[in-house]
Design a protein around this motif. Structure first.
Motif, PDB file in Angstrom:
ATOM      1  N   GLU A 123      -0.908  -2.620  -6.401  1.00  0.00           N
ATOM      2  CA  GLU A 123      -0.064  -1.926  -7.368  1.00  0.00           C
ATOM      3  C   GLU A 123       1.172  -1.391  -6.654  1.00  0.00           C
ATOM      4  O   GLU A 123       1.101  -0.957  -5.506  1.00  0.00           O
ATOM      5  N   GLN A 134      -8.682  -1.785  -7.284  1.00  0.00           N
ATOM      6  CA  GLN A 134      -8.847  -0.639  -8.168  1.00  0.00           C
ATOM      7  C   GLN A 134      -9.536  -1.110  -9.449  1.00  0.00           C
ATOM      8  O   GLN A 134      -9.165  -2.139 -10.020  1.00  0.00           O
ATOM      9  N   ASP A 135     -10.545  -0.350  -9.890  1.00  0.00           N
ATOM     10  CA  ASP A 135     -11.290  -0.685 -11.096  1.00  0.00           C
ATOM     11  C   ASP A 135     -10.964   0.319 -12.205  1.00  0.00           C
ATOM     12  O   ASP A 135     -10.905   1.536 -11.956  1.00  0.00           O
ATOM     13  N   TYR A 136     -10.771  -0.193 -13.406  1.00  0.00           N
ATOM     14  CA  TYR A 136     -10.453   0.649 -14.555  1.00  0.00           C
ATOM     15  C   TYR A 136     -11.372   0.288 -15.725  1.00  0.00           C
ATOM     16  O   TYR A 136     -11.841  -0.850 -15.836  1.00  0.00           O
ATOM     17  N   SER A 161       0.843  -1.185   0.000  1.00  0.00           N
ATOM     18  CA  SER A 161       0.000   0.000   0.000  1.00  0.00           C
ATOM     19  C   SER A 161       0.876   1.232   0.000  1.00  0.00           C
ATOM     20  O   SER A 161       1.414   1.619  -1.014  1.00  0.00           O
ATOM     21  N   GLY A 190      -2.353   5.048 -13.593  1.00  0.00           N
ATOM     22  CA  GLY A 190      -2.423   4.005 -12.578  1.00  0.00           C
ATOM     23  C   GLY A 190      -2.633   4.612 -11.199  1.00  0.00           C
ATOM     24  O   GLY A 190      -2.811   5.827 -11.051  1.00  0.00           O
ATOM     25  N   SER A 191      -2.573   3.774 -10.188  1.00  0.00           N
ATOM     26  CA  SER A 191      -2.829   4.221  -8.815  1.00  0.00           C
ATOM     27  C   SER A 191      -1.556   4.329  -7.984  1.00  0.00           C
ATOM     28  O   SER A 191      -1.630   4.452  -6.763  1.00  0.00           O
ATOM     29  N   LYS A 246      -9.250  -4.987 -13.359  1.00  0.00           N
ATOM     30  CA  LYS A 246      -9.297  -4.823 -11.912  1.00  0.00           C
ATOM     31  C   LYS A 246      -7.966  -5.283 -11.332  1.00  0.00           C
ATOM     32  O   LYS A 246      -7.441  -6.321 -11.718  1.00  0.00           O
ATOM     33  N   THR A 247      -7.396  -4.492 -10.416  1.00  0.00           N
ATOM     34  CA  THR A 247      -6.154  -4.879  -9.750  1.00  0.00           C
ATOM     35  C   THR A 247      -6.386  -5.029  -8.256  1.00  0.00           C
ATOM     36  O   THR A 247      -7.227  -4.348  -7.665  1.00  0.00           O
ATOM     37  N   SER A 266      -0.824   0.829  -4.136  1.00  0.00           N
ATOM     38  CA  SER A 266      -2.174   0.560  -3.634  1.00  0.00           C
ATOM     39  C   SER A 266      -2.271  -0.874  -3.149  1.00  0.00           C
ATOM     40  O   SER A 266      -1.651  -1.779  -3.720  1.00  0.00           O
TER      41      SER A 266
END
Length: 307
Positions: A170, A203-205, A22, A195-196, A166-167, A199
């Motif tokens: 990251e 996470q949704d893309y 994170s 990207g994030s 979906k991840t 994380s």
């Protein structure tokens, strides 16, 4: 004579690493301090589970007491300054699948030549103070993947193709690139999506292709780090056809497909008596080929042998 049409599905199977990364916590940039002091770190908190830990150039972080993180998920430790054991005895214990990256200019140091200061990963000692001080560059453990991808799939939305992914985690993820190809060999850039960064939450893309190719098109997902390194993490094929009966929407779930899988043909025309199903893995090897009759529900289920 019975009519049938062919569905080609590229099956992507992902091995999900046991990562839970994170926030990035770094030394304070003013010289460092004791590992177990919040004032030594930015943000001001003692490093713990789920953290990516960085010791900045010019900072020394001193391990004066035991640091036992073995019960945590994997941890990444980046040493660009000094990780120092000023007193005999204290040890740094990291969980399995952790990774230590010593950059040029980084050091691990300890007093004397006794064997009382140690660093372990998964209960295995990877450095002991009886060895010489260790200058960078060096690495211990296996570098984690920049992202943990849960799924990558396509949905036909009227005259567009909606790509969704979906991840679960990251690490230093700058952006994604969606690429499209007509032949599966030559790809062009469709869009770049931020990207994030770092994380540990889902996470949704999504990204729309508003000018899809008629017939079969191939989409792949590219991930790029902040340092410019990249890798391809997803590939799929989408059949987009328009005719007098409308658009046929194909769904395969779950995706990735492991064990039992279902093809949903509810939105497809009923003109065909049979469906020819071909499944390929990411290397292009055919792993399933069967012909199935259509039904009123137009759901086709099948089982994959894990071997």
């Amino acid at each position: 004579m019975k009519k049938f049409f062919t569905i080609i599905i590229f099956l992507i199977i992902f091995t999900l690493p046991k990562l839970g990364l994170s926030t990035l916590i770094s030394s304070n940039g003013t010289g460092g301090g004791d590992w177990n002091s919040a004032a030594s770190w930015n943000p001001a908190a003692i490093p713990g589970c789920y953290d990516t830990i960085a010791i900045l150039p010019g900072d020394s972080i001193h391990v004066r007491a035991q640091v036992d993180l073995e019960a945590c998920p994997p941890i990444v430790l980046i040493i660009a300054g000094v990780l120092n054991f000023p007193d005999n005895g204290p040890k740094l214990k990291l969980p399995c699948d952790s990774y230590i990256n010593g950059l040029p200019g980084g050091w691990i140091s300890a007093p004397g030549d006794d064997n009382s200061n140690k660093i372990s990963i998964c209960s295995i000692w990877i450095w002991e103070s009886k060895e010489a001080d260790l200058p960078g560059p060096f690495e211990f453990g296996i570098a984690p993947l920049p992202i943990t991808l849960i799924s990558f799939k396509a949905e036909i939305d009227n005259t567009s193709i909606k790509l969704v992914w979906k991840t679960a985690a990251e690490l230093n993820n700058d952006f994604f690139t969606v690429e499209r190809s007509q032949n599966g060999i030559n790809f062009v850039n469709i869009a770049d999506i931020p990207g994030s960064g770092n994380s540990s939450v889902v996470q949704d893309y999504e990204q729309y292709d508003d000018s899809p190719l008629i017939g079969t098109a191939y989409y792949r997902l590219k991930q790029t780090d902040f340092d410019g390194q990249y890798e391809y993490v997803g590939l799929l094929a989408v059949n987009f056809n328009q005719n007098d009966e409308g658009i046929c929407t194909l769904h395969v779930y779950p995706n990735p497909c492991v064990g039992s899988c279902t093809i949903d043909l509810k939105d497809c025309p009923l003109a065909y008596d049979q469906v020819d199903i071909e499944l390929y893995d990411a290397l292009g090897k055919k792993i399933v080929n069967r012909i199935a009759p259509t039904s009123k529900s137009q759901d086709i289920s099948f089982h994959l042998n894990a071997s």
